[in-house]
Design an enzyme around this catalytic site. Structure first.
Site, short mmCIF file in Angstrom:
data_model
loop_
_atom_site.label_atom_id
_atom_site.label_comp_id
_atom_site.label_asym_id
_atom_site.label_seq_id
_atom_site.Cartn_x
_atom_site.Cartn_y
_atom_site.Cartn_z
N LYS A 222 0.35 19.44 -5.16
CA LYS A 222 -0.36 20.68 -5.48
C LYS A 222 -0.31 21.67 -4.32
CE LYS A 222 -3.68 18.93 -8.88
NZ LYS A 222 -5.09 18.61 -9.10
N GLY B 72 7.90 -0.60 -6.44
CA GLY B 72 6.64 0.14 -6.27
C GLY B 72 6.42 0.52 -4.81
N HIS C 45 -2.54 9.18 -8.07
CA HIS C 45 -3.77 9.15 -7.30
C HIS C 45 -3.91 10.47 -6.54
CE1 HIS C 45 -5.20 5.06 -7.91
NE2 HIS C 45 -3.93 4.73 -8.04
N THR D 106 -7.07 -0.79 0.24
CA THR D 106 -7.78 0.44 -0.11
C THR D 106 -6.78 1.41 -0.75
OG1 THR D 106 -9.25 2.11 0.80
CG2 THR D 106 -7.35 1.53 2.15
N ASN D 107 -7.16 2.67 -0.97
CA ASN D 107 -6.24 3.66 -1.55
C ASN D 107 -5.03 3.80 -0.64
OD1 ASN D 107 -8.76 4.03 -2.79
ND2 ASN D 107 -8.32 6.17 -3.26
N LEU D 108 -3.85 3.64 -1.21
CA LEU D 108 -2.62 3.68 -0.41
C LEU D 108 -1.84 4.94 -0.69
CD1 LEU D 108 -1.48 0.00 -1.01
CD2 LEU D 108 -2.68 0.90 0.99
N GLY E 226 7.70 -6.64 -7.83
CA GLY E 226 7.25 -5.24 -7.79
C GLY E 226 7.87 -4.49 -6.63
N HIS E 227 9.13 -4.83 -6.32
CA HIS E 227 9.76 -4.25 -5.12
C HIS E 227 10.10 -2.78 -5.26
CE1 HIS E 227 13.26 -4.91 -7.60
NE2 HIS E 227 13.97 -4.19 -6.76
N LYS F 164 -7.59 -7.32 -12.02
CA LYS F 164 -7.40 -7.71 -10.62
C LYS F 164 -8.42 -8.78 -10.19
CE LYS F 164 -3.73 -5.54 -9.57
NZ LYS F 164 -2.53 -6.30 -9.16
N VAL G 240 3.97 -0.30 -2.69
CA VAL G 240 3.61 -1.42 -1.82
C VAL G 240 4.77 -2.41 -1.71
CG1 VAL G 240 1.97 -3.28 -1.38
CG2 VAL G 240 1.22 -1.22 -2.54
N SER H 32 -6.91 -4.32 -5.41
CA SER H 32 -7.28 -2.99 -4.97
C SER H 32 -8.79 -2.94 -4.74
CB SER H 32 -6.88 -1.98 -6.04
OG SER H 32 -7.91 -1.11 -6.37
N SER H 33 -9.22 -1.92 -4.02
CA SER H 33 -10.64 -1.79 -3.72
C SER H 33 -11.48 -1.49 -4.96
CB SER H 33 -10.85 -0.70 -2.67
OG SER H 33 -10.31 0.52 -3.12
N CYS H 34 -10.84 -1.14 -6.08
CA CYS H 34 -11.66 -0.82 -7.26
C CYS H 34 -12.20 -2.06 -7.95
CB CYS H 34 -10.91 0.08 -8.22
SG CYS H 34 -9.57 -0.72 -9.02
N TYR I 160 -8.38 -1.93 -15.05
CA TYR I 160 -7.55 -2.40 -13.95
C TYR I 160 -8.35 -3.38 -13.09
CZ TYR I 160 -4.72 -2.01 -9.68
OH TYR I 160 -3.96 -2.27 -8.58
#
Ligand code: GDP
Length: 309
Positions: free
Chosen positions: A189, A16, A181, A166-168, A13-14, A142, A18, A109-111, A138
């Site tokens: 925006k 992405g 996200h 956490t959210n990155l 996943g290089h 995980k 993270v 992930s934190s979810c 998801y």
């Protein structure tokens, strides 16, 4: 203490956010980084993953590959979020076992935590209550990944560990407003509103609270865990404090330099009310984040400007 020097480290996943941050961070270690492009290796193809791993024989594997997305994408593509993520992690973990990978770090992930987990969320809140429905697909995948790592450790003694960021946000984020996200969405925006002089549209009420960690801090934590952690329990990778979505919007506006009107789209979901992780376990291992939220947003915005060129 695990020594990375001289090791062949496969970062799955290089491309992405993270994975690319982990590759950048590993450049500072005396190791060889292996990556595989999507055209060369389909991580959902079990035979292909086994073949690739048998040929390349990595010593270390970082599972940063995943089908990811924000609240709307999760709601819209539930099958993709569950099936793709199950396949990717199962293929990588089993193939790692077959070639005797010495250390594997699985990222989630934190979810994964219950919707109403006590805050800040400790690792032992896992599987204590129902998940947030907007990202349960998801989350289930995980959770299965964490359990896979645990099961290989229990059955085979494999040194497989899990980190739950956490959210990155940061360089290489997804700025597509339909699938992103909240952080990259707000950067885009606010940038657009500044150009046009228009309003900044925030989904939901703005009251949910989220914790944000810069991807480079996350990558630094991943390397710290590879070197310093070996146990069955997964480890939270958090910043340590959270902000409301409205506060985040104001901070992004401050960084970008725009003070127009904020409007709310209440047809969009709020999701889970609060998601702050307790990162005591990681902090006790001697790691702390280095990038303050405002500095991190400024960094992410400068990368965004380069990316839209
Ligand atoms: P979550 O952390 O899994 O809920 O995922 P998100 O990062 O997508 O959303 C976090 C919170 O930000 C939710 O309460 C969203 O409703 C809110 N939010 C506000 N504006 C936006 C936006 O433009 N995009 C996204 N994805 N979320 C937004």
């Amino acid at each position: 203490m695990f020594d990375l020097s001289g090791k062949r480290v496969f970062v799955a996943g290089h491309r992405g956010m993270v994975g690319s941050a982990v590759v950048r961070r590993l450049a500072g270690e005396n190791c060889e980084v292996l990556t595989a492009g999507r055209a060369d290796l389909d991580l959902m193809d079990q035979a292909a993953v086994r073949g690739w791993m048998a040929r390349e024989k990595p010593d270390v594997v970082v599972v940063a590959a995943a089908k990811v997305g924000g609240i709307l994408a999760n709601n819209t593509y539930p099958a993709d979020f569950l099936y793709n993520n199950l396949m990717i992690e199962a293929n990588l973990i089993e193939a790692s076992h077959r070639v005797d990978v010495g250390k594997l770090l699985f990222l989630g992930s934190s979810c994964i935590y219950p919707k109403f987990a006590p805050q800040p969320i400790t690792e032992d809140a896992l599987l204590t209550g129902p998940l947030e429905p907007t990202n349960e697909w998801y989350a289930i995948a995980k959770i299965a990944g964490i359990k896979l790592c645990e099961s290989y450790r229990v059955q085979y003694g494999s040194d497989y560990i899990s980190g739950m960021p956490t959210n990155l946000y940061g360089p290489g984020d997804n700025y597509n407003l339909e699938t992103s996200h909240v952080m990259p969405a707000l950067i885009r925006k606010v940038h657009n509103a500044k150009q046009s002089g228009g309003t900044v549209e925030v989904w939901g009420t703005g009251t949910p609270r989220r914790e944000f960690l810069h991807a480079d801090d996350c990558a630094d934590a991943c390397v710290h865990l590879l070197k310093n952690y070996s146990a069955q329990e997964h480890v939270n990778i958090g910043f340590g404090s959270d902000v409301s979505i409205l506060e985040l919007t104001q901070l992004v506006m401050e960084v970008i330099g725009y003070d127009g009107e904020i409007v709310h789209d209440l047809s969009k979901p709020d999701g889970t009310p609060r998601k702050l992780m307790d990162s005591t376990r990681l902090h006790n291992l001697g790691w702390k984040p280095k990038i303050a939220l405002k500095d991190g947003i400024a960094d992410a915005y400068s990368h965004f400007l380069q990316e839209i060129g």
